[in-house]
Design a protein around this motif. Structure first.
Motif, PDB file in Angstrom:
ATOM      1  N   LEU A   1      75.571  39.068 -82.441  1.00 35.43           N
ATOM      2  CA  LEU A   1      76.565  39.062 -83.505  1.00 35.43           C
ATOM      3  C   LEU A   1      75.928  39.700 -84.737  1.00 35.43           C
TER       4      LEU A   1
ATOM      5  N   ASP B   1      80.380  29.748 -77.221  1.00 35.27           N
ATOM      6  CA  ASP B   1      79.228  30.484 -77.742  1.00 35.27           C
ATOM      7  C   ASP B   1      78.144  29.466 -78.049  1.00 35.27           C
TER       8      ASP B   1
ATOM      9  N   VAL C   1      80.655  41.568 -82.360  1.00 33.97           N
ATOM     10  CA  VAL C   1      79.864  41.011 -81.271  1.00 33.97           C
ATOM     11  C   VAL C   1      79.677  42.052 -80.182  1.00 33.97           C
TER      12      VAL C   1
ATOM     13  N   THR D   1      81.367  32.601 -85.264  1.00 36.75           N
ATOM     14  CA  THR D   1      82.051  33.165 -84.091  1.00 36.75           C
ATOM     15  C   THR D   1      83.362  32.412 -83.912  1.00 36.75           C
TER      16      THR D   1
ATOM     17  N   HIS E   1      81.101  27.065 -80.853  1.00 31.94           N
ATOM     18  CA  HIS E   1      80.947  28.281 -81.635  1.00 31.94           C
ATOM     19  C   HIS E   1      79.629  28.235 -82.394  1.00 31.94           C
TER      20      HIS E   1
END
Ligand SMILES: [Zn+2]
Ligand SMILES: [Zn+2]
Length: 1014
Positions: A159, A132, A166, A126, A111
């Motif tokens: 984002l 990600d 997102v 996120t 993330h």
């Protein structure tokens, strides 16, 4: 440091404070006993390290060791701003310089996170089950661009930080990644693997795309020039990694540019990482200037002694290697494989003595009942290869059904079997006519097939990766049509494959013998999910109609149904359990079965007269030495005297005698049958370490060999690799958030694992828990990870390179070079390294340089042809000096690393990851690599004898030729201490006091008498 003498002015202190334990009543200090190690290392280099420059150009953020650090633009001491456990990488500063974004792997997906430059204000920005990666701030600071596999492959996403919203930016079917926002904020550059590879740009508002730079090499990490007119990026091709700006290379030839985002100091200088350090270089050309940093790392490794494995325990031992149990259609008996043979046991409940169905030295396995219960299909190597056989239970005769067949499943009408051939192609064979055909092209090692009730399709557990960029995924249910639709012809007659995913982001079955298994009435499927037995209802076509429900209280394997679809049998740790789905009752079925260690009588005396002896402890050889062996242990090792020649005298006066070799990284394939044991011994290998195996199959290997059912090396093994949610290999265990750690560790102990392997998607903090639990139980732990694994106490690290969840390796750069951070961590901690150079281009290189081995009688007589074919094909093609040099350039740095680690006092244990390259032979080639890198042959041989024996806790028994050790010896012609390739010239081998001549190892045993003449 590139591993070469040109280390420059690098300052490293490795201070070791070793607390020796006081042992025994007499209070003597024993060297080599476990001790707590406080390790303090000051690092000045970082392998695969990225650096990001703050907007005011004063501070750098670096991701050394998967932590975040800041350091001044002029270098100096680095300040750590993030703890271990995040696996933080690829920092990017916000335009106002107040935040740093990075990718982290705290739980089991990547993330995007942000943090203040002083380490406060840590925030995960996120979330979700996808990866990600690679964040980059927008110039206005409001958004982050990142790459993600949320869309089924990698795309560029944005984002909005204030709202958390997102948005997917690119939609191409290829993988788009490594985004970089343009200075004016209007476009995002990214790397794409679409057919024209290179750097592209996509408008932030709108859908316009353009190609900024085409580059057929591996392209990484674009960064816009400050004027926004062109991009810099890193281009990697073989052993060349170049920093490109505006289409031209600005780095120097031979420079090892790390594949991360370059930064700009004003418009005239570019800042990047290469050669293990941070550099600034004038864009217009001229010498680069390194920015020297130092980073203090300190950790304590607790004392740990691996439990000592007793290879020959006294008395009967309960059999743990119960493989592939299946319940008879009428529920009366269970068939399974153990100790190389097939057995059945009553399913009435309680303890029962199994009845033996086969009795030979061959490997029988994977038995399945015919629907009428009158026959069994199974696999056996009694014909030379692991073929598909059938036992008629009425007549007791055996008939071969198909060459090369495993994981068979009987069609509901009993006329056909579906199975997987050695290339993982799905085939069916008609039981009467023996006519067969291929149903599906090669799959990635799917699980055992299971037929639809109408007999027209099969389902299998199969790997479904999240993208084509990385190989990991979950195991889902693959539906494949077997029979054509009568109305159509050709391809149209077959429906396309279908995928069912009953529990998203969970693995269904594990591509072994773990389901899904379709119930005979077609209404349900049973499968092992999250370690437990589950069942879920399905429609006629196999589509799940409700979520799986759990049916077992304990960790389960090998589900099978009775014909009434009312009972499911599964395998628990030491028994089978039959679940009644109607009333929920569970019946235990415990085969009362034991094995006993095969022993060489202690009164048997053998004397080996060695012309030359390398004992594994001293670095040199001794001439004319007598090794006196009583039973299976060495009693005396002394200069030859006539009176020492007692008992059976083995004249090895023309040979060099060495300790039996230890292969530290191999995965035993049951598909090789009993020949595999002879393969190992024929190359002088008397012990193998298997880091990842089905635990029941691995126990079968140990028990069959230790009891003398078949000959082979000592097997030191773990069970399944423990992994995060996403897995790759069959059998990989998804531990998710870690709730199953204790359950799996208890099972590891109950199944007698010698050590534990954790795999590449396991979060660091769960690995820490596993290391603590494993050490308490006396089991070492190894993985692909170096840091923070080493700080958490991990005992070993597999592969110099090896798969990494990051997409790059913290142990080796893209051009295969390793820097001093890795060497210092290995040497100061004592953690073992298993290099496996052979699978990183080494095997091919050595085969091109000297491929005489392809004609070796051992390869021809003991291996399937497919094991040698790739090497033969490689040698058949002419190779240019340029190609050879290019291969050399990728292999040589790895060879030098091994020598550097050993010469600095680190511990290398030789391993190969066979059968990627041929079993056994590949270990000898691996040792040849170490000698090419600069080790003496004696030190190279120690990486396959004394060092691994000590690392595995077996130094009292193995690894050297000394009084008291087990009698594992290899006798070779020539002198491997002068020419390491002489290790290939095996003459005889002794394991556990039993001598094997090479000719005897090459001879195949005769098939059993139950085989029908065909
Ligand atoms: Zn002698
Ligand atoms: Zn492996």
């Amino acid at each position: 440091m590139r591993i070469s003498p040109a280390a420059g002015t690098i300052r490293v202190r490795a201070r070791l404070i070793v607390t020796l334990a006081v042992l025994s009543a007499c209070g003597t200090w024993l060297l080599g006993q476990p001790s707590t190690r406080e390790v303090r290392v000051t690092l000045s280099e970082g392998t695969s390290m990225a650096a990001a420059l703050s907007p005011d150009a004063r501070t750098l953020a670096i991701d050394l060791l998967g932590a975040l650090w800041t350091v001044g633009i002029d270098g100096g001491p680095a300040r750590r701003i993030l703890d271990d456990g995040y696996d933080a990488h690829l920092p990017s500063w916000s335009p106002d310089g107040k935040r740093i974004a990075f990718q982290a792997y705290l739980r089991d997906t990547w993330h995007i996170w942000t943090v203040n430059p002083d380490g406060t204000g840590l925030q995960e920005v996120t979330s979700g089950p996808f990866d990600d990666r690679e964040p980059h701030w927008s110039p206005d600071g409001a958004r982050l661009a990142f790459s993600s596999d949320r869309g089924g492959n990698y795309d560029v996403w944005t984002l909005t930080l204030a709202s958390g919203e997102v948005r997917r930016l690119t939609t191409n079917a290829a993988n788009d990644s490594m985004p970089a926002w343009s200075p004016d904020g209007r476009e995002i550059a990214f790397v794409s693997d679409r057919s024209e590879r290179g750097v592209y740009a996509h408008t932030v508002e709108g859908s316009a795309e353009r190609l900024l730079a085409a580059d057929a090499a591996a392209v990484w990490s674009p960064s816009w020039t400050p004027d926004g007119k062109s991009v810099a990026y890193v281009s990697v091709n073989g052993a060349n990694s170049r920093l490109m700006v505006g289409g031209a290379a600005v780095s120097e030839p031979g420079e090892d540019v790390f594949p991360f985002r370059p930064h700009w100091i004003g418009g005239a200088e570019v800042l990047y990482t290469a050669d293990g350090v941070i550099k600034r270089r004038p864009r217009a050309g001229g010498a680069a200037r390194p920015i020297a940093f130092s980073a203090d790392v300190a950790f304590t490794r607790a004392a740990f002694t691996p439990k000592r494995r007793n290879f020959a325990p006294d008395g009967p031992q309960a059999v743990r290697g119960l493989m592939h149990p299946t319940i008879a259609p009428d529920g009366s008996r269970v068939v399974f494989a153990a100790l190389g043979d097939l057995w059945t046991v009553s399913a009435a409940g309680g303890e029962a003595v199994p009845e033996r169905l086969t009795n030979d030295v061959f490997v029988e396995m994977n038995p399945v009942w015919s629907p009428d219960g009158q026959a069994l299909a199974y696999s056996s190597d009694r014909g030379g290869e692991m073929d598909l056989w059938m036992r008629d239970l009425r007549t007791g005769t055996d008939r071969r059904l198909a060459p090369g067949g495993e994981k068979a499943a009987w069609s509901p009408d009993g006329t056909r079997l579906a199975f997987l051939d050695p290339a993982s192609q799905l085939r069916v064979v008609d039981v009467r006519s023996l006519e067969g055909r291929q149903v599906h092209e090669r799959l990635n090692e799917p699980g055992r097939p299971s037929w639809s009730p109408d007999g027209r399709a099969v389902v299998m557990s199969a790997l479904h990766p999240y993208s084509s960029r990385f190989r990991e995924g979950t195991n889902q249910v693959l539906w494949v049509q077997v029979d054509p639709n009568p109305a159509s012809t050709g391809r149209d007659a077959f429906a396309p494959d279908r995928w069912f995913d009953p529990l998203p982001h969970k693995s269904i079955g594990m591509r072994e013998n773990l389901g899904p298994v379709w119930s005979p009435d077609g209404r349900q499927m049973a499968a092992i999910i999250d370690g437990y037995l589950h069942a879920y209802p399905v429609s006629r076509d196999g589509a799940p109609t409700a979520p799986p429900r759990r049916l077992s209280a304990d960790l389960a394997s090998s589900p099978s149904w009775t014909s009434d679809s009312r009972h499911i049998l599964y395998q628990a740790v030491d028994r089978f359990r039959l679940v009644d789905l109607d009333d929920g009752r569970v019946r235990d079925i415990t085969p009362r079965m034991s094995w006993e260690a095969r022993r060489t009588s202690g009164t048997t005396i053998t004397t080996v007269h060695a012309g030359r002896l390398f004992d594994g402890r001293n670095t040199g050889a001794r001439e004319a030495v007598d090794i006196v062996i009583e039973g299976n242990r060495i009693r005396q090792v002394e200069p030859h005297r006539d009176d020492l020649h007692r008992g059976t005298v083995v004249d090895a006066s023309g040979q060099t005698v060495l300790p039996g070799l230890i292969e530290s990284h191999t995965h035993l394939s049951k598909g090789y049958g009993e020949a595999l044991g002879r393969i190992w011994l024929s190359f002088g290998i008397t012990t193998i370490r298997n880091p990842a195996a089905n635990p029941f199959e691995a126990n079968e290997d140990r028990e069959a060999i230790d009891s003398g059912v078949r000959i082979g090396p000592r097997v030191v093994t773990t069970g399944e690799p423990l992994d995060g949610t996403r897995i790759y290999y069959p059998g990989g265990v998804a531990l998710d958030s870690g709730a199953l750690v204790e359950g799996y560790m208890a099972r590891a102990q109950a199944l007698g694992f010698d050590f534990v392997k954790t795999y590449v998607r396991l979060p660091d903090l769960i690995q820490k828990r596993i290391i603590e639990a494993a050490h308490q139980a006396g089991m070492p732990v190894t993985s692909h990870e170096i840091y923070p694994a080493v700080a958490y106490g991990a005992d070993g690290v597999e592969h110099i390179r090896g798969t990494s969840r990051r997409g790059f390796s913290p142990k080796m750069s893209e051009t295969r070079r390793t820097y001093k951070d890795v060497v210092d961590l290995l040497v100061s901690s004592g953690m073992t390294l298993t290099p496996t150079i052979g699978i990183q281009g080494g095997h091919q290189l050595l085969t091109l340089l000297d491929g005489a081995w392809v004609d070796d009688a051992r390869l021809a007589r003991l291996y399937p042809a497919s094991a040698v074919e790739p090497s033969r094909a490689l040698r058949a093609k002419p190779v240019s000096p340029q190609e050879l040099a290019a291969r050399e350039a990728l292999v040589a740095p790895q060879e030098r690393l091994v020598a550097a680690v050993v010469k600095s006092g680190g511990r290398v244990i030789a391993g190969t990851d066979s059968p990627i390259n041929p079993y056994a032979l590949s270990l000898l080639l691996e040792l040849e690599h170490y000698v090419r890198g600069g080790l003496t042959p004696a030190d190279a041989i120690r990486t396959a004898t004394a060092v691994p024996a000590e690392a595995m806790g077996l130094a009292a028994d193995l690894g050297t030729i000394e009084p008291g050790r087990l009698a594992d010896l290899v006798m070779v012609d020539g002198n491997p201490l002068a020419s390491i390739a002489d290790l290939r010239r095996t003459r005889r081998v002794m394991k556990d006091g039993v001598l094997y001549e090479l000719d005897a190892l090459l001879a195949r045993p005769a098939p059993p008498s139950s085989v029908a003449r065909q």
